[in-house]
Design a protein around this motif. Structure first.
Motif, PDB file in Angstrom:
ATOM      1  N   SER A 207       0.807  -1.218   0.000  1.00  0.00           N
ATOM      2  CA  SER A 207       0.000   0.000   0.000  1.00  0.00           C
ATOM      3  C   SER A 207       0.841   1.269   0.000  1.00  0.00           C
ATOM      4  O   SER A 207       0.337   2.347  -0.319  1.00  0.00           O
ATOM      5  CB  SER A 207      -0.929   0.007   1.216  1.00  0.00           C
ATOM      6  N   THR A 289      -5.727  -4.310  -8.188  1.00  0.00           N
ATOM      7  CA  THR A 289      -5.546  -4.850  -6.841  1.00  0.00           C
ATOM      8  C   THR A 289      -5.840  -6.346  -6.838  1.00  0.00           C
ATOM      9  O   THR A 289      -6.645  -6.834  -7.640  1.00  0.00           O
ATOM     10  CB  THR A 289      -6.489  -4.165  -5.825  1.00  0.00           C
ATOM     11  N   ARG A 291      -6.221  -9.579  -3.784  1.00  0.00           N
ATOM     12  CA  ARG A 291      -6.223  -9.921  -2.365  1.00  0.00           C
ATOM     13  C   ARG A 291      -5.025 -10.813  -2.037  1.00  0.00           C
ATOM     14  O   ARG A 291      -4.612 -11.641  -2.844  1.00  0.00           O
ATOM     15  CB  ARG A 291      -7.526 -10.618  -1.985  1.00  0.00           C
ATOM     16  N   LYS A 292      -4.507 -10.645  -0.837  1.00  0.00           N
ATOM     17  CA  LYS A 292      -3.272 -11.360  -0.474  1.00  0.00           C
ATOM     18  C   LYS A 292      -3.483 -12.877  -0.455  1.00  0.00           C
ATOM     19  O   LYS A 292      -2.537 -13.638  -0.677  1.00  0.00           O
ATOM     20  CB  LYS A 292      -2.744 -10.872   0.869  1.00  0.00           C
ATOM     21  N   GLU A 293      -4.739 -13.325  -0.214  1.00  0.00           N
ATOM     22  CA  GLU A 293      -4.989 -14.772  -0.215  1.00  0.00           C
ATOM     23  C   GLU A 293      -4.846 -15.379  -1.600  1.00  0.00           C
ATOM     24  O   GLU A 293      -4.691 -16.598  -1.738  1.00  0.00           O
ATOM     25  CB  GLU A 293      -6.394 -15.075   0.300  1.00  0.00           C
ATOM     26  N   ASN A 294      -4.925 -14.532  -2.645  1.00  0.00           N
ATOM     27  CA  ASN A 294      -4.889 -15.035  -4.021  1.00  0.00           C
ATOM     28  C   ASN A 294      -3.493 -15.019  -4.640  1.00  0.00           C
ATOM     29  O   ASN A 294      -3.345 -15.391  -5.803  1.00  0.00           O
ATOM     30  CB  ASN A 294      -5.830 -14.198  -4.890  1.00  0.00           C
ATOM     31  N   GLN A 300       2.555 -13.408   0.770  1.00  0.00           N
ATOM     32  CA  GLN A 300       1.432 -12.977   1.593  1.00  0.00           C
ATOM     33  C   GLN A 300       1.872 -12.249   2.860  1.00  0.00           C
ATOM     34  O   GLN A 300       1.206 -11.324   3.324  1.00  0.00           O
ATOM     35  CB  GLN A 300       0.554 -14.176   1.950  1.00  0.00           C
ATOM     36  N   ALA A 303       2.235  -8.314   2.959  1.00  0.00           N
ATOM     37  CA  ALA A 303       1.077  -7.424   2.852  1.00  0.00           C
ATOM     38  C   ALA A 303       0.890  -6.654   4.149  1.00  0.00           C
ATOM     39  O   ALA A 303       0.798  -7.247   5.220  1.00  0.00           O
ATOM     40  CB  ALA A 303      -0.175  -8.214   2.519  1.00  0.00           C
ATOM     41  N   GLY A 306      -4.919  -5.787   3.323  1.00  0.00           N
ATOM     42  CA  GLY A 306      -5.566  -6.976   2.810  1.00  0.00           C
ATOM     43  C   GLY A 306      -5.341  -7.227   1.336  1.00  0.00           C
ATOM     44  O   GLY A 306      -5.864  -8.195   0.785  1.00  0.00           O
ATOM     45  N   GLN A 307      -4.553  -6.354   0.669  1.00  0.00           N
ATOM     46  CA  GLN A 307      -4.387  -6.489  -0.770  1.00  0.00           C
ATOM     47  C   GLN A 307      -3.037  -5.957  -1.235  1.00  0.00           C
ATOM     48  O   GLN A 307      -2.349  -5.222  -0.526  1.00  0.00           O
ATOM     49  CB  GLN A 307      -5.505  -5.743  -1.501  1.00  0.00           C
TER      50      GLN A 307
END
Length: 314
Positions: A207, A289, A291-294, A300, A303, A306-307
């Motif tokens: 970010s 953007t 998401r960090k889970e993806n 991860q 981060a 959340g992204q």
């Protein structure tokens, strides 16, 4: 993070804001600026100063003419402002009711070659070590152009080889089939020319704009979004004029003056293409953007929210 991407992060997160920005960026007068003027504009944007009205032209030059990964000035013919004046004649000519296969192949070759060049020049190049295209990439572009050229000329090939004389069948091949075909080929051109981004990954940012590593998941997402936006651009450009002419042919005016259909179709193609270019460019953010889970597990932890952010390309 490049100054262009920082600007898109702060100003281009809504569809309407992106559309307004792209309408300004597609001004063809920016093509008259020299490389030195463009580099100075990019430096001004990166200085941290907030551009005022006087610096509006500099902002336009930087966003429309500088590659956000390399910082290099884009080739003149592959800048966003050059897309309409160069592609419009090619698109109109490719939709003409050709009398033979050779003219159809010729115009499809020019259109697909330019599209491949534009897609490659505006790719995400954050993972590339060399400044020149690899042999694999050159072969991939050549194969994409060859396949798309032949596929784009299929309606004319069917008409000639099958000896189609029926008016309804000719309408199917000349007016209906080009709609899904144009959208599919536009998607295919982007997806194959930029396939290396899915294989090697593209740079992710946190970010705060700090690079955190390469992600294949982000690369695949960037390519898919761009391919979808290009399919919308060319699919709509093929659909609206062709369907409009089919409806107008039922009116008394067009039944009495059948020669009106051709100019209406050609003008309609150019008009819809011009309208859809900024719309298609605005469908997805330039600074996307994910998401960090993806993303990959090893990324991860980097981060701070959340992204992650990534440069989508164009």
């Amino acid at each position: 993070m490049d100054p262009n991407l920082l600007y898109w992060k702060s100003q281009g997160q809504s569809l309407l804001s992106r559309l307004q920005i792209w309408v300004n960026l597609l001004d063809p007068t920016s093509l008259l600026s020299s490389d030195a003027e463009i580099q100075n504009a990019h430096s001004l944007l990166g200085s941290g100063q907030k551009p005022n009205e006087k610096d509006g032209h500099a902002l336009t030059l930087s966003l429309s003419s500088v590659h956000a990964d390399s910082g290099a000035v884009l080739p003149l013919v592959f800048r966003s402002a050059a897309l309409f004046p160069i592609s419009a004649p090619l698109v109109v000519a490719s939709f003409l009711p050709h009398s033979g296969v050779k003219p159809a192949l010729f115009w499809q070759f020019l259109l697909q070659s330019y599209s491949a060049g534009f897609n490659y020049a505006n790719r995400n190049s954050s993972s590339e070590q060399r400044k020149t295209a690899s042999l694999k990439q050159l072969l991939l572009i050549a194969g994409t152009v060859s396949y798309a050229t032949c596929a784009g000329a299929l309606p004319q090939i069917f008409i000639n080889r099958l000896g189609v004389r029926s008016a309804p069948i000719q309408t199917l091949f000349r007016s209906i089939l080009p709609i899904p075909l144009s959208a599919a080929l536009a998607f295919f051109n982007v997806y194959t020319v930029r396939s290396e981004e899915s294989e090697t990954g593209i740079q992710l940012f946190d970010s705060n704009g700090n690079p955190v590593g390469l992600s294949k998941a982000a690369g695949d997402k960037a390519v898919r979004e761009t391919a979808l936006s290009r399919a919308v651009l060319f699919g709509t450009t093929a659909a609206v004029p062709n369907l409009l002419v089919l409806l107008l042919k039922r009116t008394r005016l067009f039944q009495r003056n059948s020669l009106l259909a051709a100019p209406v179709r050609h003008i309609g193609v150019a008009f819809v293409l011009g309208l859809m270019i900024p719309v298609s460019f605005s469908l997805f953010p330039q600074l996307g953007t994910i998401r960090k889970e993806n993303v990959e597990e090893q990324l991860q932890a980097a981060a701070d929210g959340g992204q992650f952010y990534y440069h989508r390309g164009l």
